[in-house]
Design a protein around this motif. Structure first.
Motif, mmCIF file in Angstrom:
data_model
loop_
_atom_site.group_PDB
_atom_site.id
_atom_site.type_symbol
_atom_site.label_atom_id
_atom_site.label_comp_id
_atom_site.label_asym_id
_atom_site.label_seq_id
_atom_site.Cartn_x
_atom_site.Cartn_y
_atom_site.Cartn_z
ATOM 1 N N GLY A 66 0.816 -1.211 0.000
ATOM 2 C CA GLY A 66 0.000 0.000 0.000
ATOM 3 C C GLY A 66 0.847 1.256 0.000
ATOM 4 O O GLY A 66 0.558 2.220 -0.715
ATOM 5 N N LYS A 67 1.915 1.253 0.779
ATOM 6 C CA LYS A 67 2.816 2.404 0.838
ATOM 7 C C LYS A 67 3.469 2.648 -0.519
ATOM 8 O O LYS A 67 3.578 3.788 -0.981
ATOM 9 C CB LYS A 67 3.882 2.166 1.907
ATOM 10 C CG LYS A 67 4.790 3.336 2.146
ATOM 11 C CD LYS A 67 5.734 3.058 3.293
ATOM 12 C CE LYS A 67 6.620 4.252 3.555
ATOM 13 N NZ LYS A 67 7.538 4.016 4.669
ATOM 14 N N MET A 68 3.891 1.577 -1.184
ATOM 15 C CA MET A 68 4.515 1.704 -2.498
ATOM 16 C C MET A 68 3.521 2.269 -3.515
ATOM 17 O O MET A 68 3.846 3.181 -4.281
ATOM 18 C CB MET A 68 5.037 0.342 -2.955
ATOM 19 C CG MET A 68 5.787 0.350 -4.273
ATOM 20 S SD MET A 68 4.809 -0.045 -5.724
ATOM 21 C CE MET A 68 4.326 -1.717 -5.407
ATOM 22 N N LEU A 69 2.277 1.758 -3.501
ATOM 23 C CA LEU A 69 1.266 2.244 -4.439
ATOM 24 C C LEU A 69 0.911 3.710 -4.170
ATOM 25 O O LEU A 69 0.771 4.503 -5.111
ATOM 26 C CB LEU A 69 0.009 1.373 -4.365
ATOM 27 C CG LEU A 69 0.135 -0.040 -4.914
ATOM 28 C CD1 LEU A 69 -1.119 -0.848 -4.586
ATOM 29 C CD2 LEU A 69 0.389 -0.023 -6.402
ATOM 30 N N LYS A 70 0.781 4.074 -2.899
ATOM 31 C CA LYS A 70 0.457 5.458 -2.558
ATOM 32 C C LYS A 70 1.558 6.408 -3.013
ATOM 33 O O LYS A 70 1.277 7.478 -3.550
ATOM 34 C CB LYS A 70 0.226 5.606 -1.052
ATOM 35 C CG LYS A 70 -1.048 4.951 -0.568
ATOM 36 C CD LYS A 70 -1.333 5.239 0.883
ATOM 37 C CE LYS A 70 -0.281 4.654 1.789
ATOM 38 N NZ LYS A 70 -0.562 4.845 3.209
ATOM 39 N N SER A 71 2.802 6.008 -2.821
ATOM 40 C CA SER A 71 3.903 6.887 -3.208
ATOM 41 C C SER A 71 4.013 7.017 -4.732
ATOM 42 O O SER A 71 4.276 8.092 -5.253
ATOM 43 C CB SER A 71 5.230 6.419 -2.616
ATOM 44 O OG SER A 71 5.619 5.194 -3.186
ATOM 45 N N LYS A 72 3.772 5.927 -5.468
ATOM 46 C CA LYS A 72 3.852 5.986 -6.935
ATOM 47 C C LYS A 72 2.686 6.769 -7.536
ATOM 48 O O LYS A 72 2.830 7.346 -8.605
ATOM 49 C CB LYS A 72 3.928 4.591 -7.540
ATOM 50 C CG LYS A 72 5.267 3.934 -7.269
ATOM 51 C CD LYS A 72 5.514 2.747 -8.139
ATOM 52 C CE LYS A 72 6.913 2.217 -7.861
ATOM 53 N NZ LYS A 72 7.331 1.237 -8.834
ATOM 54 N N CYS A 73 1.547 6.781 -6.844
ATOM 55 C CA CYS A 73 0.399 7.556 -7.327
ATOM 56 C C CYS A 73 0.420 8.990 -6.779
ATOM 57 O O CYS A 73 -0.315 9.847 -7.272
ATOM 58 C CB CYS A 73 -0.909 6.879 -6.927
ATOM 59 S SG CYS A 73 -1.212 5.314 -7.777
ATOM 60 N N VAL B 110 -0.623 10.028 -3.803
ATOM 61 C CA VAL B 110 -1.838 10.335 -3.049
ATOM 62 C C VAL B 110 -1.839 9.560 -1.733
ATOM 63 O O VAL B 110 -0.965 8.735 -1.488
ATOM 64 C CB VAL B 110 -3.118 9.981 -3.853
ATOM 65 C CG1 VAL B 110 -3.244 10.853 -5.080
ATOM 66 C CG2 VAL B 110 -3.131 8.522 -4.227
ATOM 67 N N GLY B 111 -2.846 9.812 -0.919
ATOM 68 C CA GLY B 111 -2.996 9.108 0.343
ATOM 69 C C GLY B 111 -3.838 7.859 0.180
ATOM 70 O O GLY B 111 -4.328 7.543 -0.901
ATOM 71 N N GLY B 112 -4.009 7.166 1.275
ATOM 72 C CA GLY B 112 -4.812 5.959 1.277
ATOM 73 C C GLY B 112 -4.578 5.180 2.546
ATOM 74 O O GLY B 112 -3.988 5.682 3.503
ATOM 75 N N SER B 113 -5.031 3.935 2.549
ATOM 76 C CA SER B 113 -4.840 3.085 3.722
ATOM 77 C C SER B 113 -4.748 1.633 3.290
ATOM 78 O O SER B 113 -5.123 1.275 2.181
ATOM 79 C CB SER B 113 -6.001 3.253 4.708
ATOM 80 O OG SER B 113 -7.191 2.779 4.143
ATOM 81 N N ALA B 114 -4.237 0.803 4.199
ATOM 82 C CA ALA B 114 -4.107 -0.628 3.936
ATOM 83 C C ALA B 114 -4.466 -1.381 5.209
ATOM 84 O O ALA B 114 -3.748 -1.290 6.206
ATOM 85 C CB ALA B 114 -2.691 -0.963 3.507
#
Length: 116
Positions: free
Chosen positions: A72-79, A81-85
């Motif tokens: 999740g951290k990798m996807l958030k950083s590549k996009c 934006v924020g988010g959660s896992a």
């Protein structure tokens, strides 16, 4: 000041007078994380119960909570934006279905992109 009271989670516990006794919580055992090529992830757009906001939902991850958070951290950083896992799902704020699916495929995951 918030204080964590672990004793509140001990419903139905019989206490021991043994000084060396250590209470162990009966939680779910974490599953071993499958390799990326064994994972079947679903990428879809979700708007339910989010006040009209769109999120990209990645579900179907099988593995430990730490590995889920790392992904999740990798996807958030590549996009960018924020988010959660949590609970086997990753939420990315906004509609990033195509970008997330491409990133996951490049990492070796099997991805099914759900049109919505």
């Amino acid at each position: 000041m918030s204080k964590k009271n672990k004793w509140k989670n001990r419903d139905g516990v019989v206490y021991s007078t043994n000084d060396d006794f250590e209470y162990s919580y009966q939680g779910e055992e974490e599953a071993d994380t499958l390799s990326p090529d064994e994972q079947n992830l679903r990428v879809e757009l979700d708007k339910k119960a989010r006040g009209g906001k769109q999120v990209t939902l990645i579900s179907g991850f099988i593995g430990s909570q730490d590995d889920l958070k790392d992904l999740g951290k990798m996807l958030k950083s590549k996009c960018g934006v924020g988010g959660s896992a949590k609970d086997g799902e990753i939420l990315i704020q906004g509609d990033f279905r195509a970008k997330v699916a491409d990133i996951l495929r490049s990492e070796g995951y099997r991805v099914k992109q759900i049109r919505g």
